[in-house]
Design a protein around this motif. Structure first.
Motif, PDB file in Angstrom:
ATOM      1  N   PRO A 144       4.177  57.267 -16.407  1.00  0.00           N
ATOM      2  CA  PRO A 144       4.731  55.973 -16.843  1.00  0.00           C
ATOM      3  C   PRO A 144       5.798  55.474 -15.882  1.00  0.00           C
ATOM      4  N   VAL A 145       6.045  54.179 -15.920  1.00  0.00           N
ATOM      5  CA  VAL A 145       7.149  53.593 -15.162  1.00  0.00           C
ATOM      6  C   VAL A 145       8.459  54.116 -15.754  1.00  0.00           C
ATOM      7  N   THR A 146       9.379  54.537 -14.895  1.00  0.00           N
ATOM      8  CA  THR A 146      10.652  55.102 -15.354  1.00  0.00           C
ATOM      9  C   THR A 146      11.809  54.404 -14.636  1.00  0.00           C
ATOM     10  N   ALA A 147      13.003  54.769 -15.060  1.00  0.00           N
ATOM     11  CA  ALA A 147      14.209  54.232 -14.421  1.00  0.00           C
ATOM     12  C   ALA A 147      15.250  55.339 -14.327  1.00  0.00           C
ATOM     13  N   ALA A 148      16.234  55.133 -13.455  1.00  0.00           N
ATOM     14  CA  ALA A 148      17.330  56.084 -13.289  1.00  0.00           C
ATOM     15  C   ALA A 148      18.487  55.718 -14.203  1.00  0.00           C
ATOM     16  N   PRO A 149      19.323  56.688 -14.546  1.00  0.00           N
ATOM     17  CA  PRO A 149      20.444  56.398 -15.459  1.00  0.00           C
ATOM     18  C   PRO A 149      21.375  55.302 -14.947  1.00  0.00           C
TER      19      PRO A 149
ATOM     20  N   HIS B 249      14.605  45.731 -17.411  1.00  0.00           N
ATOM     21  CA  HIS B 249      13.964  44.636 -18.140  1.00  0.00           C
ATOM     22  C   HIS B 249      12.808  44.059 -17.333  1.00  0.00           C
ATOM     23  N   ASN B 250      13.009  43.892 -16.032  1.00  0.00           N
ATOM     24  CA  ASN B 250      11.935  43.377 -15.182  1.00  0.00           C
ATOM     25  C   ASN B 250      10.727  44.301 -15.187  1.00  0.00           C
ATOM     26  N   LYS B 251      10.963  45.602 -15.199  1.00  0.00           N
ATOM     27  CA  LYS B 251       9.858  46.562 -15.254  1.00  0.00           C
ATOM     28  C   LYS B 251       9.085  46.406 -16.559  1.00  0.00           C
ATOM     29  N   MET B 252       9.798  46.195 -17.650  1.00  0.00           N
ATOM     30  CA  MET B 252       9.138  45.996 -18.939  1.00  0.00           C
ATOM     31  C   MET B 252       8.266  44.736 -18.911  1.00  0.00           C
ATOM     32  N   LEU B 253       8.832  43.650 -18.369  1.00  0.00           N
ATOM     33  CA  LEU B 253       8.101  42.379 -18.335  1.00  0.00           C
ATOM     34  C   LEU B 253       6.873  42.473 -17.445  1.00  0.00           C
ATOM     35  N   GLU B 254       7.013  43.106 -16.295  1.00  0.00           N
ATOM     36  CA  GLU B 254       5.902  43.200 -15.347  1.00  0.00           C
ATOM     37  C   GLU B 254       4.764  44.062 -15.884  1.00  0.00           C
ATOM     38  N   GLY B 255       5.138  45.122 -16.586  1.00  0.00           N
ATOM     39  CA  GLY B 255       4.100  46.034 -17.073  1.00  0.00           C
ATOM     40  C   GLY B 255       3.679  45.806 -18.505  1.00  0.00           C
ATOM     41  N   GLY B 256       4.379  44.924 -19.203  1.00  0.00           N
ATOM     42  CA  GLY B 256       4.073  44.711 -20.609  1.00  0.00           C
ATOM     43  C   GLY B 256       4.490  45.874 -21.480  1.00  0.00           C
TER      44      GLY B 256
ATOM     45  N   ASP C   8      16.501  63.640 -12.135  1.00  0.00           N
ATOM     46  CA  ASP C   8      15.850  64.780 -11.492  1.00  0.00           C
ATOM     47  C   ASP C   8      14.554  65.160 -12.195  1.00  0.00           C
ATOM     48  N   GLY C   9      13.814  64.148 -12.632  1.00  0.00           N
ATOM     49  CA  GLY C   9      12.521  64.378 -13.269  1.00  0.00           C
ATOM     50  C   GLY C   9      12.583  64.750 -14.728  1.00  0.00           C
ATOM     51  N   VAL C  10      13.789  64.900 -15.256  1.00  0.00           N
ATOM     52  CA  VAL C  10      13.966  65.310 -16.653  1.00  0.00           C
ATOM     53  C   VAL C  10      14.363  64.089 -17.484  1.00  0.00           C
ATOM     54  N   PRO C  11      13.673  63.822 -18.606  1.00  0.00           N
ATOM     55  CA  PRO C  11      14.053  62.685 -19.440  1.00  0.00           C
ATOM     56  C   PRO C  11      15.402  62.917 -20.115  1.00  0.00           C
ATOM     57  N   VAL C  12      16.292  61.932 -19.967  1.00  0.00           N
ATOM     58  CA  VAL C  12      17.614  62.030 -20.583  1.00  0.00           C
ATOM     59  C   VAL C  12      17.827  60.934 -21.616  1.00  0.00           C
ATOM     60  N   GLY C  13      16.870  60.021 -21.715  1.00  0.00           N
ATOM     61  CA  GLY C  13      16.984  58.939 -22.681  1.00  0.00           C
ATOM     62  C   GLY C  13      15.822  57.989 -22.540  1.00  0.00           C
ATOM     63  N   ILE C  14      15.874  56.921 -23.299  1.00  0.00           N
ATOM     64  CA  ILE C  14      14.838  55.899 -23.241  1.00  0.00           C
ATOM     65  C   ILE C  14      15.477  54.559 -23.571  1.00  0.00           C
ATOM     66  N   VAL C  15      15.135  53.538 -22.802  1.00  0.00           N
ATOM     67  CA  VAL C  15      15.620  52.181 -23.063  1.00  0.00           C
ATOM     68  C   VAL C  15      14.477  51.393 -23.677  1.00  0.00           C
ATOM     69  N   THR C  16      14.722  50.802 -24.824  1.00  0.00           N
ATOM     70  CA  THR C  16      13.704  50.048 -25.539  1.00  0.00           C
ATOM     71  C   THR C  16      13.982  48.553 -25.433  1.00  0.00           C
ATOM     72  N   ASP C  17      12.996  47.754 -25.839  1.00  0.00           N
ATOM     73  CA  ASP C  17      13.215  46.311 -25.850  1.00  0.00           C
ATOM     74  C   ASP C  17      14.350  45.923 -26.791  1.00  0.00           C
ATOM     75  N   ARG C  18      14.574  46.728 -27.823  1.00  0.00           N
ATOM     76  CA  ARG C  18      15.706  46.465 -28.720  1.00  0.00           C
ATOM     77  C   ARG C  18      17.034  46.686 -27.996  1.00  0.00           C
ATOM     78  N   ASP C  19      17.094  47.733 -27.176  1.00  0.00           N
ATOM     79  CA  ASP C  19      18.309  47.964 -26.383  1.00  0.00           C
ATOM     80  C   ASP C  19      18.568  46.799 -25.438  1.00  0.00           C
ATOM     81  N   ILE C  20      17.493  46.277 -24.849  1.00  0.00           N
ATOM     82  CA  ILE C  20      17.645  45.118 -23.953  1.00  0.00           C
ATOM     83  C   ILE C  20      18.198  43.926 -24.715  1.00  0.00           C
ATOM     84  N   ARG C  21      17.642  43.655 -25.889  1.00  0.00           N
ATOM     85  CA  ARG C  21      18.111  42.517 -26.684  1.00  0.00           C
ATOM     86  C   ARG C  21      19.585  42.655 -27.058  1.00  0.00           C
ATOM     87  N   ASN C  22      19.995  43.899 -27.322  1.00  0.00           N
ATOM     88  CA  ASN C  22      21.389  44.136 -27.707  1.00  0.00           C
ATOM     89  C   ASN C  22      22.367  43.896 -26.563  1.00  0.00           C
TER      90      ASN C  22
END
Length: 268
Positions: A158-163, A171-178, A187-201
């Motif tokens: 999946p498309v990911t982002a750095a902290p 947000h642009n990644k979300m829009l481009e990929g739907g 370092d390849g380890v998931p530390v969190g997730i940003v959702t569309d709700r987080d963006i809206r906030n």
């Protein structure tokens, strides 16, 4: 207590894991001419003093549970002696109380084999019973067919982002990929997730806010061997739209609500 086991207690919560344990318990009873006590605990969500009419509420739940148990018994317990129990209460305590009342020689119950937060949330009942039981406890782990496992339905790479990445970039990644969420990796380890709700906030501050400041807390992950039903349960209970899928500590994909619906509605 003496072997062979005669009185066997089996907790059931109606998922595939516990039904596998029930089949195991039934086979032991058939071999030993014993009695199987099948118990489903109606969870006490609201204390008696906290809600008017709670008796009717739990009475209806008990009746529904008993109906399900009776249907399961007709299909799976033919030819053996059994009793159906539907107490209201806290699961581990109710199981241990039933163990004493039925004078059980053996408890047979499912263990979900989970790790991390989901293990704490959904697997702690078996652990409490194992610690407190005064009779032997046989735990049964259900192995689902591959098509019912998360690994067969995930979106890989999946498309990911750095902290430290700005929310505007996420947000642009979300829009481009739907997408409706983007896992945050360090370092390849998931530390969190940003959702569309987080963006809206954070609308109005996307250019100035790093992803790690907005990402959802208490990250919950699953593995490829997690069942789709367990993933669905976590998505519902936590009210989230996606779960990172981790193997050997590294992110290998995500499973979304849409993926889970596809899996649950797929034809055999």
């Amino acid at each position: 207590m003496a072997f062979p086991f005669r009185n066997i207690l089996c907790p059931v919560d109606f998922d595939d894991n516990s039904l596998e344990a029930l089949d195991t318990a039934a086979n032991i009873v058939r071999q030993n001419d014993g009695t199987l006590f099948v118990i489903h605990i109606v969870p006490m969500i609201v204390p008696p003093a906290g809600m008017v009419g709670y008796v009717d509420l739990y009475k209806g739940q008990e009746e529904t549970a008993r109906g399900k148990l009776e249907e399961i018994a007709r299909k799976r317990l033919a030819g053996i002696k059994y009793e159906l129990l539907t107490p209201v209460g806290e699961p581990a305590g109710a199981i241990l109380n039933a163990e004493r009342k039925t004078r059980a020689d053996l408890v047979v119950m499912a263990t979900h084999g989970r790790r991390g937060f989901s293990r704490f949330l959904l697997g702690s009942v078996a652990e409490l019973v194992l610690r407190e039981s005064t009779c032997p406890v046989l735990t049964v782990r259900y192995t689902a067919p591959q098509k019912y496992l998360v690994g067969s339905w995930i979106t890989r790479n999946p498309v990911t982002a750095a902290p430290e990445e700005k929310l505007s970039s996420v947000h642009n990644k979300m829009l481009e990929g739907g997408f409706r969420c983007v896992p945050i990796l360090k370092d390849g380890v998931p530390v969190g997730i940003v959702t569309d709700r987080d963006i809206r906030n954070h609308i109005g501050y996307l250019e100035h806010t790093e992803a790690f400041k907005a990402m959802s807390e208490a990250l919950i992950t699953v593995t490829p061997s997690t069942t789709v039903r367990d993933a669905a349960r976590l998505l519902r209970e936590r009210k989230i739209g996606a779960l990172p899928v981790v193997e050997d500590g590294k992110l290998i994909g995500v499973i979304t609500t849409t993926d889970v619906l596809d899996a649950l509605t797929a034809e055999d």
